[in-house]
Motif scaffolding. Structure first.
Motif, PDB file in Angstrom:
ATOM      1  N   TYR A 242       0.843  -1.191   0.000  1.00  0.00           N
ATOM      2  CA  TYR A 242       0.000   0.000   0.000  1.00  0.00           C
ATOM      3  C   TYR A 242       0.876   1.237   0.000  1.00  0.00           C
ATOM      4  O   TYR A 242       2.074   1.168   0.241  1.00  0.00           O
ATOM      5  N   GLU A 243       0.268   2.352  -0.272  1.00  0.00           N
ATOM      6  CA  GLU A 243       0.945   3.634  -0.231  1.00  0.00           C
ATOM      7  C   GLU A 243       0.818   4.134   1.194  1.00  0.00           C
ATOM      8  O   GLU A 243      -0.242   4.583   1.609  1.00  0.00           O
ATOM      9  N   ARG A 244       1.878   3.983   1.957  1.00  0.00           N
ATOM     10  CA  ARG A 244       1.841   4.199   3.408  1.00  0.00           C
ATOM     11  C   ARG A 244       1.330   5.582   3.798  1.00  0.00           C
ATOM     12  O   ARG A 244       0.477   5.719   4.659  1.00  0.00           O
ATOM     13  N   ARG A 245       1.849   6.617   3.168  1.00  0.00           N
ATOM     14  CA  ARG A 245       1.468   7.982   3.522  1.00  0.00           C
ATOM     15  C   ARG A 245      -0.013   8.237   3.251  1.00  0.00           C
ATOM     16  O   ARG A 245      -0.717   8.801   4.075  1.00  0.00           O
ATOM     17  N   ARG A 246      -0.482   7.789   2.095  1.00  0.00           N
ATOM     18  CA  ARG A 246      -1.897   8.048   1.760  1.00  0.00           C
ATOM     19  C   ARG A 246      -2.837   7.236   2.636  1.00  0.00           C
ATOM     20  O   ARG A 246      -3.883   7.724   3.044  1.00  0.00           O
ATOM     21  N   LEU A 247      -2.469   5.983   2.909  1.00  0.00           N
ATOM     22  CA  LEU A 247      -3.332   5.186   3.774  1.00  0.00           C
ATOM     23  C   LEU A 247      -3.349   5.770   5.186  1.00  0.00           C
ATOM     24  O   LEU A 247      -4.390   5.821   5.835  1.00  0.00           O
ATOM     25  N   TYR A 248      -2.212   6.254   5.641  1.00  0.00           N
ATOM     26  CA  TYR A 248      -2.156   6.954   6.930  1.00  0.00           C
ATOM     27  C   TYR A 248      -3.114   8.147   6.894  1.00  0.00           C
ATOM     28  O   TYR A 248      -3.904   8.355   7.821  1.00  0.00           O
ATOM     29  N   ASN A 249      -3.061   8.949   5.825  1.00  0.00           N
ATOM     30  CA  ASN A 249      -3.926  10.125   5.713  1.00  0.00           C
ATOM     31  C   ASN A 249      -5.398   9.750   5.741  1.00  0.00           C
ATOM     32  O   ASN A 249      -6.208  10.434   6.371  1.00  0.00           O
ATOM     33  N   ALA A 250      -5.759   8.669   5.055  1.00  0.00           N
ATOM     34  CA  ALA A 250      -7.163   8.236   5.040  1.00  0.00           C
ATOM     35  C   ALA A 250      -7.617   7.849   6.440  1.00  0.00           C
ATOM     36  O   ALA A 250      -8.676   8.293   6.909  1.00  0.00           O
TER      37      ALA A 250
ATOM     38  N   GLY B 103     -16.529  18.812   3.830  1.00  0.00           N
ATOM     39  CA  GLY B 103     -16.797  17.506   3.249  1.00  0.00           C
ATOM     40  C   GLY B 103     -15.650  17.020   2.385  1.00  0.00           C
ATOM     41  O   GLY B 103     -15.684  15.914   1.859  1.00  0.00           O
ATOM     42  N   LEU B 104     -14.604  17.829   2.223  1.00  0.00           N
ATOM     43  CA  LEU B 104     -13.465  17.461   1.399  1.00  0.00           C
ATOM     44  C   LEU B 104     -12.749  16.230   1.953  1.00  0.00           C
ATOM     45  O   LEU B 104     -12.284  15.379   1.203  1.00  0.00           O
ATOM     46  N   GLY B 105     -12.690  16.102   3.266  1.00  0.00           N
ATOM     47  CA  GLY B 105     -11.992  14.980   3.886  1.00  0.00           C
ATOM     48  C   GLY B 105     -12.525  13.631   3.435  1.00  0.00           C
ATOM     49  O   GLY B 105     -11.758  12.720   3.134  1.00  0.00           O
TER      50      GLY B 105
ATOM     51  N   ARG C 278     -10.985   8.900  -2.548  1.00  0.00           N
ATOM     52  CA  ARG C 278      -9.996   8.891  -3.627  1.00  0.00           C
ATOM     53  C   ARG C 278      -8.821   7.979  -3.287  1.00  0.00           C
ATOM     54  O   ARG C 278      -8.348   7.215  -4.116  1.00  0.00           O
ATOM     55  N   ILE C 279      -8.340   8.038  -2.049  1.00  0.00           N
ATOM     56  CA  ILE C 279      -7.219   7.198  -1.624  1.00  0.00           C
ATOM     57  C   ILE C 279      -7.594   5.722  -1.734  1.00  0.00           C
ATOM     58  O   ILE C 279      -6.819   4.905  -2.239  1.00  0.00           O
ATOM     59  N   VAL C 280      -8.778   5.371  -1.280  1.00  0.00           N
ATOM     60  CA  VAL C 280      -9.233   3.979  -1.349  1.00  0.00           C
ATOM     61  C   VAL C 280      -9.338   3.533  -2.804  1.00  0.00           C
ATOM     62  O   VAL C 280      -8.897   2.438  -3.175  1.00  0.00           O
ATOM     63  N   GLU C 281      -9.896   4.376  -3.662  1.00  0.00           N
ATOM     64  CA  GLU C 281     -10.019   4.036  -5.082  1.00  0.00           C
ATOM     65  C   GLU C 281      -8.646   3.897  -5.731  1.00  0.00           C
ATOM     66  O   GLU C 281      -8.437   3.007  -6.559  1.00  0.00           O
ATOM     67  N   GLN C 282      -7.691   4.753  -5.362  1.00  0.00           N
ATOM     68  CA  GLN C 282      -6.338   4.657  -5.913  1.00  0.00           C
ATOM     69  C   GLN C 282      -5.681   3.325  -5.548  1.00  0.00           C
ATOM     70  O   GLN C 282      -4.840   2.823  -6.274  1.00  0.00           O
TER      71      GLN C 282
END
Length: 181
Positions: free
Chosen positions: A66-74, A138-140, A146-150
């Motif tokens: 997984y993309e660690r930074r993006r999954l952390y952000n999600a 609601g941007l969050g 988007r992260i999940v779809e990526q």
């Protein structure tokens, strides 16, 4: 120092999302459980001030790409948002587990808050989402989607008014199932 880097990375991610940009994904092998622990460690102070317990449970040996930074952000976004839900004495739990399919795993964020009405739940991860938080956009939730779809995954939510909300991320174990944008 690590906290400053995380805030900087989150700020850049939000700015890119607002501009509609998608940085290349950098998949690496890791343990989602450890990523979940990092999220709870960064939010434990806020949770304690509100009288809320943060927990991580499940399969701490699961390895995935997984993309660690993006999954952390999600996860950070989901837990940070959920901190407004439980009353003092409540809890938020991130559960890491295997999916029914051997090719996927799940990350579940569950809170003991007041739940969401059906009309809010229906639009939660769509472009029609509207924040109920003062000053929220609601941007969050769009960033989380988007992260999940990526990652080639799917996101779902269930909620019972008066009992809490559960958000489930279903993600592929290998990056081969994810799309590279």
């Amino acid at each position: 120092r690590d906290g400053v880097e995380q805030v900087t990375a989150r700020t850049k991610e939000i700015a890119r999302a607002i501009k509609g940009e998608v940085a290349p994904l950098e998949f690496e092998q890791g343990r989602p459980y450890k990523n979940a622990e990092r999220v709870t460690q960064s939010l434990v102070g806020t949770a304690e001030r509100r009288g809320i317990t943060l927990n991580v449970e499940g399969d701490d040996n699961l390895v995935a790409n997984y993309e660690r930074r993006r999954l952390y952000n999600a996860l950070y976004n989901l837990v940070n948002t959920a901190l407004d839900a439980p009353p003092p004495g409540g809890s938020i739990t991130i559960a890491v587990g295997r999916d029914n399919s051997p090719d996927y795993y799940t990350l579940t964020v569950r809170d003991t808050g007041g739940g969401m009405p059906e009309e809010v739940l229906r639009t939660l991860f769509t472009d029609a989402v509207r924040s109920t938080k003062p000053g929220g956009t609601g941007l969050g939730t769009r960033i989380v989607r988007r992260i999940v779809e990526q990652h080639g995954g799917a996101i779902s939510a269930s909620s019972v008014v008066g009992q809490g909300t559960t958000i489930t991320l279903r993600l592929p174990i290998t990056a081969a199932q994810a799309f590279h944008s």
